[in-house]
Design a protein around this motif. Structure first.
Motif, short mmCIF file in Angstrom:
data_model
loop_
_atom_site.label_atom_id
_atom_site.label_comp_id
_atom_site.label_asym_id
_atom_site.label_seq_id
_atom_site.Cartn_x
_atom_site.Cartn_y
_atom_site.Cartn_z
N GLY A 1 0.79 -1.21 0.00
CA GLY A 1 0.00 0.00 0.00
C GLY A 1 0.83 1.27 0.00
O GLY A 1 0.35 2.33 -0.42
N LEU B 1 -5.48 4.37 3.59
CA LEU B 1 -4.27 4.90 2.96
C LEU B 1 -4.26 6.43 2.96
O LEU B 1 -3.19 7.03 3.05
N VAL C 1 -2.18 10.79 -1.89
CA VAL C 1 -2.60 9.50 -2.44
C VAL C 1 -2.70 9.62 -3.96
O VAL C 1 -3.31 10.56 -4.48
N LEU D 1 -4.14 3.85 -6.17
CA LEU D 1 -5.11 3.38 -5.19
C LEU D 1 -6.10 2.42 -5.84
O LEU D 1 -6.47 1.39 -5.26
#
Length: 292
Positions: free
Chosen positions: A24, A193, A204, A209
């Motif tokens: 991640g 996240l 992000v 993602l």
């Protein structure tokens, strides 16, 4: 002179979701290096674990006559001595090699969770700004996974979970740190996240993602979810599971924090110290004499 780079350490017990959490980090633009361990049937999506770090930490444990399955804590004084000698120089060279040219580097190896007294002075010498992300998974689920993979009995699994988590909490004290719950990461990867990105001050990447949430994560890989029976009644005859569950219950609220304030609270520090004493007393009373 360039500002020192940043380092994100993914810490946690084996089978606690550290691999998924490390993967991640790429959503936040964090590099994991190009020398990762290959995938394995027990981790078909990959470990996202640097091979050089894995080899170094495994050798360091061997030098102490320990393995990742050893419940006793490595001797902190011995680790400090090693960090001040040739092993520390080699570790520093390893960190500098891995972090060269990287604005932010992520490193994951569950063994590091127990070797922080060695790595802390090495991190200081490196000049890297280190942050710790601690992967939390219910100890019952970890014990179940270890039984499936390594044929460890559940009490041994709970004892190892407790030993790793106590070493993490004590060894990472003073560093910026955040707790990430594995089950929440599976259920709501975007929210978790973004929370991690807020902690690290990193944006992000929406495309990354989507790849992580839609292609990488697979809830089918979570083969166990604790039940009320496991969490309550069965622990009357499972003292290590009872200790581990107490620590998990105290840590779980930290998985909803935007920062790590609960991890630094005096109340958790007292609980950690109490659990360490109770674990030592239990081990002393057992035939093996093992002391986490």
């Amino acid at each position: 002179m360039n500002a020192p780079g940043r380092l994100v350490l993914v810490l946690g017990m084996h089978r606690s979701g550290t691999s998924a959490l490390a993967r991640g980090l790429r959503v936040l633009g964090i590099a994991l290096g190009d020398d990762l361990l290959p995938a394995h049937p027990c981790n078909p999506k990959g470990f996202f674990e640097d091979a050089g770090l894995y080899t170094f930490n495994k050798a360091l444990l061997t030098r102490l006559n320990l393995t990742w399955q050893s419940p006793e804590a490595p001797d902190a004084k011995v680790l400090h001595t090693l960090a001040a000698g040739p092993p520390g120089v080699a570790a520093l060279d390893l960190l500098r090699e891995k972090s060269a040219g990287q604005a932010v580097l992520g490193l994951k190896d569950p063994r590091m969770s127990r070797l922080l007294p060695f790595w802390r002075p090495v991190l200081t010498a490196s000049g890297l700004r280190a942050h710790c992300v601690i992967s939390l998974r219910h100890p019952d689920s970890v014990a179940h996974s270890l039984r499936q993979r390594d044929r460890l009995d559940p009490e041994t699994g709970h004892m190892l979970w407790l030993a790793h988590m106590l070493d993490i909490l004590e060894g990472s004290a003073g560093l910026p740190r955040l707790l990430a719950d594995y089950d929440l990461l599976l259920r709501e990867p975007g929210r978790q996240l973004r929370r991690l990105g807020h902690f690290l001050g990193l944006p992000v990447d929406a495309t990354e993602l989507a790849v992580f949430a839609d292609d990488f994560l697979d809830p089918k890989l979570r083969h166990h979810k604790p039940t009320d029976a496991e969490s309550d009644g069965e622990k009357r005859n499972a003292p290590w599971a009872a200790l581990a569950t107490r620590l998990h219950a105290a840590l779980r609220p930290a998985a909803d924090e935007a920062d790590g304030r609960l991890l630094d609270s005096p109340r958790l520090a007292r609980l950690t110290a109490n659990l360490r004493r109770e674990a030592a007393a239990m081990a002393h009373a057992s035939p093996s004499g093992v002391r986490p």
